[in-house]
Design a protein around this motif. Structure first.
Motif, PDB file in Angstrom:
ATOM      1  N   SER A  93       7.025   4.468   9.294  1.00  0.00           N
ATOM      2  CA  SER A  93       6.214   4.051   7.926  1.00  0.00           C
ATOM      3  C   SER A  93       4.794   4.882   8.118  1.00  0.00           C
ATOM      4  O   SER A  93       4.275   4.946   9.278  1.00  0.00           O
ATOM      5  N   LEU A  94       4.283   4.777   7.084  1.00  0.00           N
ATOM      6  CA  LEU A  94       2.865   5.316   6.747  1.00  0.00           C
ATOM      7  C   LEU A  94       2.240   4.828   5.590  1.00  0.00           C
ATOM      8  O   LEU A  94       2.867   4.288   4.525  1.00  0.00           O
ATOM      9  N   LEU A  95       1.036   3.936   5.956  1.00  0.00           N
ATOM     10  CA  LEU A  95       0.515   3.321   4.901  1.00  0.00           C
ATOM     11  C   LEU A  95      -0.648   4.052   4.195  1.00  0.00           C
ATOM     12  O   LEU A  95      -1.631   4.736   5.000  1.00  0.00           O
ATOM     13  N   GLY A 129       0.082   1.494  -0.573  1.00  0.00           N
ATOM     14  CA  GLY A 129       1.679   2.041  -0.637  1.00  0.00           C
ATOM     15  C   GLY A 129       2.244   2.291   0.720  1.00  0.00           C
ATOM     16  O   GLY A 129       1.596   2.918   1.495  1.00  0.00           O
ATOM     17  N   GLU A 130       3.410   1.780   0.976  1.00  0.00           N
ATOM     18  CA  GLU A 130       4.130   2.166   2.140  1.00  0.00           C
ATOM     19  C   GLU A 130       5.169   3.434   1.764  1.00  0.00           C
ATOM     20  O   GLU A 130       5.843   3.297   1.085  1.00  0.00           O
ATOM     21  N   PHE A 131       4.877   4.362   2.736  1.00  0.00           N
ATOM     22  CA  PHE A 131       5.987   5.546   2.452  1.00  0.00           C
ATOM     23  C   PHE A 131       6.650   5.635   3.685  1.00  0.00           C
ATOM     24  O   PHE A 131       6.158   5.015   4.963  1.00  0.00           O
ATOM     25  N   LYS A 132       8.032   6.221   3.733  1.00  0.00           N
ATOM     26  CA  LYS A 132       8.845   6.287   4.759  1.00  0.00           C
ATOM     27  C   LYS A 132       9.310   7.963   5.073  1.00  0.00           C
ATOM     28  O   LYS A 132       9.231   8.721   3.728  1.00  0.00           O
ATOM     29  N   ASP A 133       9.638   8.356   6.076  1.00  0.00           N
ATOM     30  CA  ASP A 133       9.776   9.739   6.294  1.00  0.00           C
ATOM     31  C   ASP A 133      11.378   9.596   6.389  1.00  0.00           C
ATOM     32  O   ASP A 133      11.744   8.701   6.580  1.00  0.00           O
TER      33      ASP A 133
END
Length: 120
Positions: free
Chosen positions: A112-114, A103-107
């Motif tokens: 981006s954070l994987l 899953g790709e996360f955003k702040d």
């Protein structure tokens, strides 16, 4: 020859253990207090590769109740490990009960954070 028959224990196996799963919860708070929100649904393999190859993207491997950073020097080996499960070609063997989800996360700064979760 006579085979011994063993019956299954009718008693419940005990309480299930709920592990923290950032992808399932849709959010992740890192050690600095930054809040990350899950973006979209299933990631195509090409996007996963791009995120892993980007040194600006933090990559996390979640297994059981541990979340560990995948450092730049270990990303090639990590990619090789998860590819059969996530590239859409069904490369994992029949006897393998391991699975991965990415899953790709955003702040709030659009970084981006994987997160790659491993289950078995």
């Amino acid at each position: 020859m006579v085979d011994e028959v063993v019956t299954a224990n009718p008693e419940p196996a005990g309480p299930s253990i709920d592990w923290y799963q950032p992808i399932r919860s849709g959010e992740y708070t890192d050690e600095t207090g930054a809040r990350w929100q899950l973006r979209g649904g299933d990631l195509p393999w090409k996007r996963i590769e791009r995120l892993i190859d980007d040194p600006q993207v933090r990559v996390l491997h979640a297994y059981a109740n541990e979340i560990r950073d995948v450092t730049l020097e270990h990303r090639d080996k990590f990619t090789a490990m998860i590819r059969p499960y996530l590239d859409g070609k069904g490369g994992a063997s029949v006897d393998d009960y391991t699975d991965f989800q990415a899953g790709e996360f955003k702040d709030d700064q659009r970084r981006s954070l994987l997160v790659v979760e491993e289950t078995c």
